[in-house]
Design a protein around this motif. Structure first.
Motif, PDB file in Angstrom:
ATOM      1  N   ALA A  68     109.736  35.005  -1.678  1.00 20.76           N
ATOM      2  CA  ALA A  68     107.964  35.331  -0.917  1.00 20.76           C
ATOM      3  C   ALA A  68     107.544  33.571  -0.368  1.00 20.76           C
ATOM      4  CB  ALA A  68     107.048  35.500  -2.122  1.00 20.76           C
ATOM      5  N   THR A  69     108.161  32.383  -1.541  1.00 20.10           N
ATOM      6  CA  THR A  69     107.315  31.468  -0.782  1.00 20.10           C
ATOM      7  C   THR A  69     108.355  30.688   0.266  1.00 20.10           C
ATOM      8  OG1 THR A  69     107.927  30.386  -2.974  1.00 20.10           O
ATOM      9  CG2 THR A  69     107.490  29.007  -1.142  1.00 20.10           C
ATOM     10  N   VAL A  70     109.176  31.430   0.872  1.00 22.24           N
ATOM     11  CA  VAL A  70     109.583  31.270   1.934  1.00 22.24           C
ATOM     12  C   VAL A  70     109.204  31.395   3.126  1.00 22.24           C
ATOM     13  CG1 VAL A  70     111.495  30.883   3.753  1.00 22.24           C
ATOM     14  CG2 VAL A  70     111.723  30.199   1.831  1.00 22.24           C
ATOM     15  N   TYR A  71     108.700  33.128   2.466  1.00 18.40           N
ATOM     16  CA  TYR A  71     108.058  34.447   3.802  1.00 18.40           C
ATOM     17  C   TYR A  71     106.211  33.441   4.007  1.00 18.40           C
ATOM     18  CZ  TYR A  71     106.665  38.426   6.361  1.00 18.40           C
ATOM     19  OH  TYR A  71     106.016  39.183   7.515  1.00 18.40           O
ATOM     20  N   THR A  72     106.231  32.801   2.751  1.00 18.62           N
ATOM     21  CA  THR A  72     104.842  32.391   2.751  1.00 18.62           C
ATOM     22  C   THR A  72     104.260  31.445   3.539  1.00 18.62           C
ATOM     23  OG1 THR A  72     104.230  33.656   1.396  1.00 18.62           O
ATOM     24  CG2 THR A  72     101.956  32.323   1.835  1.00 18.62           C
ATOM     25  N   GLN A  73     105.694  30.211   3.231  1.00 19.58           N
ATOM     26  CA  GLN A  73     104.970  29.209   4.497  1.00 19.58           C
ATOM     27  C   GLN A  73     104.975  29.627   5.549  1.00 19.58           C
ATOM     28  OE1 GLN A  73     108.094  26.924   1.743  1.00 19.58           O
ATOM     29  NE2 GLN A  73     106.312  25.907   0.474  1.00 19.58           N
ATOM     30  N   VAL A  74     106.560  29.664   6.110  1.00 23.28           N
ATOM     31  CA  VAL A  74     106.845  30.046   7.588  1.00 23.28           C
ATOM     32  C   VAL A  74     105.537  30.693   7.832  1.00 23.28           C
ATOM     33  CG1 VAL A  74     108.205  30.888   9.154  1.00 23.28           C
ATOM     34  CG2 VAL A  74     108.983  30.191   7.306  1.00 23.28           C
ATOM     35  N   TRP A 117     119.134  34.576   8.703  1.00 21.52           N
ATOM     36  CA  TRP A 117     118.220  32.923   8.483  1.00 21.52           C
ATOM     37  C   TRP A 117     117.489  33.910   6.607  1.00 21.52           C
ATOM     38  CZ3 TRP A 117     115.994  31.282  13.571  1.00 21.52           C
ATOM     39  CH2 TRP A 117     116.610  30.081  14.211  1.00 21.52           C
ATOM     40  N   GLY A 118     117.165  35.380   6.365  1.00 18.82           N
ATOM     41  CA  GLY A 118     116.550  35.733   5.578  1.00 18.82           C
ATOM     42  C   GLY A 118     115.335  36.332   6.128  1.00 18.82           C
ATOM     43  N   VAL A 119     114.407  36.763   4.562  1.00 19.31           N
ATOM     44  CA  VAL A 119     113.068  36.572   5.292  1.00 19.31           C
ATOM     45  C   VAL A 119     111.997  35.500   6.238  1.00 19.31           C
ATOM     46  CG1 VAL A 119     113.009  38.384   3.026  1.00 19.31           C
ATOM     47  CG2 VAL A 119     112.677  35.368   2.779  1.00 19.31           C
ATOM     48  N   GLY A 120     112.834  35.022   5.461  1.00 19.93           N
ATOM     49  CA  GLY A 120     112.278  33.463   6.779  1.00 19.93           C
ATOM     50  C   GLY A 120     112.019  33.818   7.964  1.00 19.93           C
ATOM     51  N   GLY A 121     113.457  34.334   8.832  1.00 23.32           N
ATOM     52  CA  GLY A 121     113.819  34.760   9.982  1.00 23.32           C
ATOM     53  C   GLY A 121     112.784  35.958  10.680  1.00 23.32           C
ATOM     54  N   ALA A 122     111.983  36.607   9.520  1.00 20.01           N
ATOM     55  CA  ALA A 122     111.145  37.343   9.660  1.00 20.01           C
ATOM     56  C   ALA A 122     110.031  37.311   9.826  1.00 20.01           C
ATOM     57  CB  ALA A 122     111.446  38.990   8.346  1.00 20.01           C
ATOM     58  N   ALA A 123     109.889  36.431   9.161  1.00 16.72           N
ATOM     59  CA  ALA A 123     108.111  35.148   9.424  1.00 16.72           C
ATOM     60  C   ALA A 123     108.831  34.652  10.836  1.00 16.72           C
ATOM     61  CB  ALA A 123     107.679  34.624   7.961  1.00 16.72           C
ATOM     62  N   LEU A 124     109.479  33.820  11.143  1.00 14.12           N
ATOM     63  CA  LEU A 124     109.954  33.345  12.828  1.00 14.12           C
ATOM     64  C   LEU A 124     109.592  33.967  13.702  1.00 14.12           C
ATOM     65  CD1 LEU A 124     109.950  30.345  13.677  1.00 14.12           C
ATOM     66  CD2 LEU A 124     112.346  30.826  13.337  1.00 14.12           C
ATOM     67  N   ALA A 125     110.430  35.612  12.987  1.00 10.77           N
ATOM     68  CA  ALA A 125     109.793  36.187  14.467  1.00 10.77           C
ATOM     69  C   ALA A 125     108.797  36.564  15.660  1.00 10.77           C
ATOM     70  CB  ALA A 125     110.818  37.683  14.198  1.00 10.77           C
ATOM     71  N   THR A 126     107.647  37.012  14.088  1.00  9.79           N
ATOM     72  CA  THR A 126     105.868  36.976  14.320  1.00  9.79           C
ATOM     73  C   THR A 126     105.561  35.279  14.929  1.00  9.79           C
ATOM     74  OG1 THR A 126     106.188  38.595  13.027  1.00  9.79           O
ATOM     75  CG2 THR A 126     104.399  37.813  13.097  1.00  9.79           C
ATOM     76  N   VAL A 127     105.971  34.623  14.461  1.00  8.80           N
ATOM     77  CA  VAL A 127     104.333  34.119  14.967  1.00  8.80           C
ATOM     78  C   VAL A 127     105.009  33.091  16.344  1.00  8.80           C
ATOM     79  CG1 VAL A 127     104.712  31.118  14.965  1.00  8.80           C
ATOM     80  CG2 VAL A 127     104.990  32.295  13.071  1.00  8.80           C
ATOM     81  N   VAL A 128     106.558  33.785  16.741  1.00  2.00           N
ATOM     82  CA  VAL A 128     107.040  33.246  18.059  1.00  2.00           C
ATOM     83  C   VAL A 128     106.602  34.408  18.830  1.00  2.00           C
ATOM     84  CG1 VAL A 128     109.445  32.994  19.556  1.00  2.00           C
ATOM     85  CG2 VAL A 128     109.108  32.097  17.030  1.00  2.00           C
ATOM     86  N   ALA A 129     106.802  35.581  18.256  1.00  2.00           N
ATOM     87  CA  ALA A 129     106.495  36.575  19.221  1.00  2.00           C
ATOM     88  C   ALA A 129     104.368  36.633  19.620  1.00  2.00           C
ATOM     89  CB  ALA A 129     106.413  37.714  18.693  1.00  2.00           C
ATOM     90  N   GLN A 130     103.630  36.033  18.745  1.00  3.14           N
ATOM     91  CA  GLN A 130     102.678  35.012  18.749  1.00  3.14           C
ATOM     92  C   GLN A 130     101.932  34.501  20.062  1.00  3.14           C
ATOM     93  OE1 GLN A 130     101.396  35.129  14.486  1.00  3.14           O
ATOM     94  NE2 GLN A 130     100.068  37.411  14.721  1.00  3.14           N
ATOM     95  N   ALA A 131     102.881  33.205  19.951  1.00  8.17           N
ATOM     96  CA  ALA A 131     102.692  32.275  20.479  1.00  8.17           C
ATOM     97  C   ALA A 131     103.189  32.660  21.600  1.00  8.17           C
ATOM     98  CB  ALA A 131     104.313  31.448  19.952  1.00  8.17           C
ATOM     99  N   VAL A 132     103.666  33.405  22.091  1.00  8.98           N
ATOM    100  CA  VAL A 132     104.617  34.110  23.331  1.00  8.98           C
ATOM    101  C   VAL A 132     103.329  34.497  24.530  1.00  8.98           C
ATOM    102  CG1 VAL A 132     105.432  35.577  24.905  1.00  8.98           C
ATOM    103  CG2 VAL A 132     106.789  34.183  23.062  1.00  8.98           C
TER     104      VAL A 132
END
Length: 496
Positions: free
Chosen positions: A131-137, A188-203
């Motif tokens: 939960a911490t990893v997902y939130t921080q990313v 990359w676990g749940v951190g990868g799921a959060a990072l995917a959203t960030v990258v998509a939003q940047a695009v």
């Protein structure tokens, strides 16, 4: 292409404007579905619950950011409705500056408080690390979310709800592919799921900026537009901050619900998370009508058309009620099948609890539909007190349900926190809007009268040449009293 919401039959204008918002919310919810399905099936129920345990904390801060950026676009819509393009550009400059400052603060501060906040929320120990990893990313990429929300809001404020849908759809499709890649092969676990959203939003941010540069000259800022006064800042904060605080107040209630869920164990958290994914899709559909009404009311307020606001809100309320009934019946009938998409075999307790939540919420959607329309209308008209107070009412009702009912009847008590919060807000909103409806009926009407046709030139999509994108009518205001507004043909013949 920008369009005015100040002409045409109100119900049709609102519906056509809201359809791209509806589709956009469906698309957005679908990629959240994809996140949950990939995480739940690839990483397990505990990882799904860990992602769900972050929902209320993310909503607290990111919901505030979403509310603020939406509020910043209301002065833009009002200026566009008044056909004051200089004021439109100045409003965009002011909102851009304030959004940038808030993004910086959120990106720096929020990741630092993520873990302490999750501990304070009594997140189950077995879920805390993920939960911490997902939130921080998610917080580290908050600036992309804020930028896309603000760009989408100002594009919608000039009557274009289709273009943000296109960019959102592309970003969602990209997000689904990235989640599968980052959670699956890259592991990359749940951190990868959060990072995917960030990258998509940047695009999606880059696509919005390029679209504005090429196709929306009314939003092209000049050097003089950046000479922002304190009055401009105050006007935007007066609308943006209450909308942000309203979202935060609601999120605090959601935090109380999350704490109660955490005390009930991982199965309760997983069930609530799963049901929230399905429920979120229905809520997003109703919320889209509220957003459409907000932009409609703002433009018609700037254009001096209180008569259109009155008629449009009534018609939008009926549309929202009908949609709420259809959605509620759908969840009651197909709730179990939808829940089964997220969890595999051996999780019958999770399925049963999640289905119960969908049935209770689905039977209460009429309240939520009325809430979104009336609150959106008041916000579009520039009112901040009552919408904010309704957020406080929702907070009180949710906390009471989480603290009192959850202790008596467990998970069922937590589930009832949503319908009770919606009921409390509607009880306050209905009389508030009725008073506003009567006030609008006493205001003079400024109908639009066509006099000449003007071509709008915009930058061509490829070679930078000027091309004609649309032909619109230039409107000359004529002041009439409300009684004359009921006889539009006679009023316009005298003008001519």
């Amino acid at each position: 292409m920008s369009t005015a919401l100040t002409t045409g039959r109100p119900w049709r204008v609102i519906l056509l404007f809201s359809i791209p918002l509806l589709i956009g919310n469906v698309v957005q919810q679908l990629y959240q579905f994809a996140d949950a399905i990939v995480v739940g099936r690839h990483l397990g129920v505990d990882s799904l619950a860990a992602v769900g345990a972050t929902g209320s904390l993310l909503f607290l801060l990111l919901g505030f950011a979403w509310g603020v950026t939406s509020g910043f676009a209301i002065p833009t819509a009002q200026a566009f409705g008044a056909t004051d393009h200089a004021a439109v550009r100045r409003s965009v400059a002011t909102g851009t500056l304030l959004t940038g400052i808030l993004s910086l603060v959120l990106t720096v501060v929020a990741p630092l408080i993520a873990e302490p906040a999750l501990v304070l929320m009594q997140t189950p120990p077995e879920l805390l690390a993920e939960a911490t990893v997902y939130t921080q990313v998610s917080f580290l990429g908050a600036s992309t979310m804020m930028a896309f929300n603000y760009l989408s809001a100002i594009i919608r404020s000039i009557g274009d709800s289709r273009t943000p849908l296109v960019f959102l759809s592309i970003a969602c499709a990209l997000n689904v592919g990235l989640v599968v890649l980052m959670v699956g092969p890259l592991d990359w676990g749940v951190g990868g799921a959060a990072l995917a959203t960030v990258v998509a939003q940047a695009v999606s941010v880059l696509m919005c900026l390029e679209y504005v540069r090429r196709r929306v000259p009314v939003l092209h800022l000049r050097r003089d537009d950046w000479r922002i006064s304190w009055a401009d800042v105050a006007a935007h904060l007066r609308l943006g901050l209450p909308m942000g605080f309203q979202a935060s107040i609601i999120a605090i209630g959601t935090l109380a619900v999350q704490v109660a869920l955490n005390a009930l164990g991982a199965n309760a958290v997983a069930a609530y998370t799963t049901a929230s994914r399905v429920d979120g899709l229905a809520v997003a559909l109703l919320q889209s009508l509220g957003l459409a009404v907000s932009m409609y009311a703002a433009q018609n307020s700037g254009g001096g058309r209180p008569d259109r606001i009155r008629r449009g809100v009534v018609e939008a309320t009926w549309m929202s009620v009908i949609l709420a009934v259809v959605l509620g019946v759908t969840l009651v009938v197909f709730g179990t099948a939808l829940v089964r998409l997220f969890v595999g075999d051996g999780s019958d307790d999770v399925v049963e609890l999640a289905t119960l939540m969908l049935v209770i919420n689905g039977l209460s959607y009429t309240l939520l539909g009325v809430l979104f329309v009336l609150r959106g209308a008041l916000q579009g008209l520039g009112h901040t007190l009552i919408p904010t107070v309704t957020g406080v009412v929702e907070l009180v009702m949710r906390v009471a349900a989480a603290v009192v009912l959850a202790g008596v009847v467990g998970f069922v008590g937590v589930v009832w926190s949503n319908p009770l919060a919606w009921l409390g807000a509607v009880v306050l909103l209905v009389p508030a809007y009725v008073r506003e409806h009567r006030r609008l009926g006493r205001m003079p009407v400024q109908p639009a009268v066509p006099t000449e046709t003007t071509a709008i030139a915009i930058i061509g999509p490829t070679d930078g040449s000027m091309v004609v994108d649309a032909v619109v009518t230039q409107w000359v205001p004529v002041i009439t009293v409300p009684d004359a507004a009921a006889r539009p043909n006679r009023a316009r013949s005298r003008t001519r």
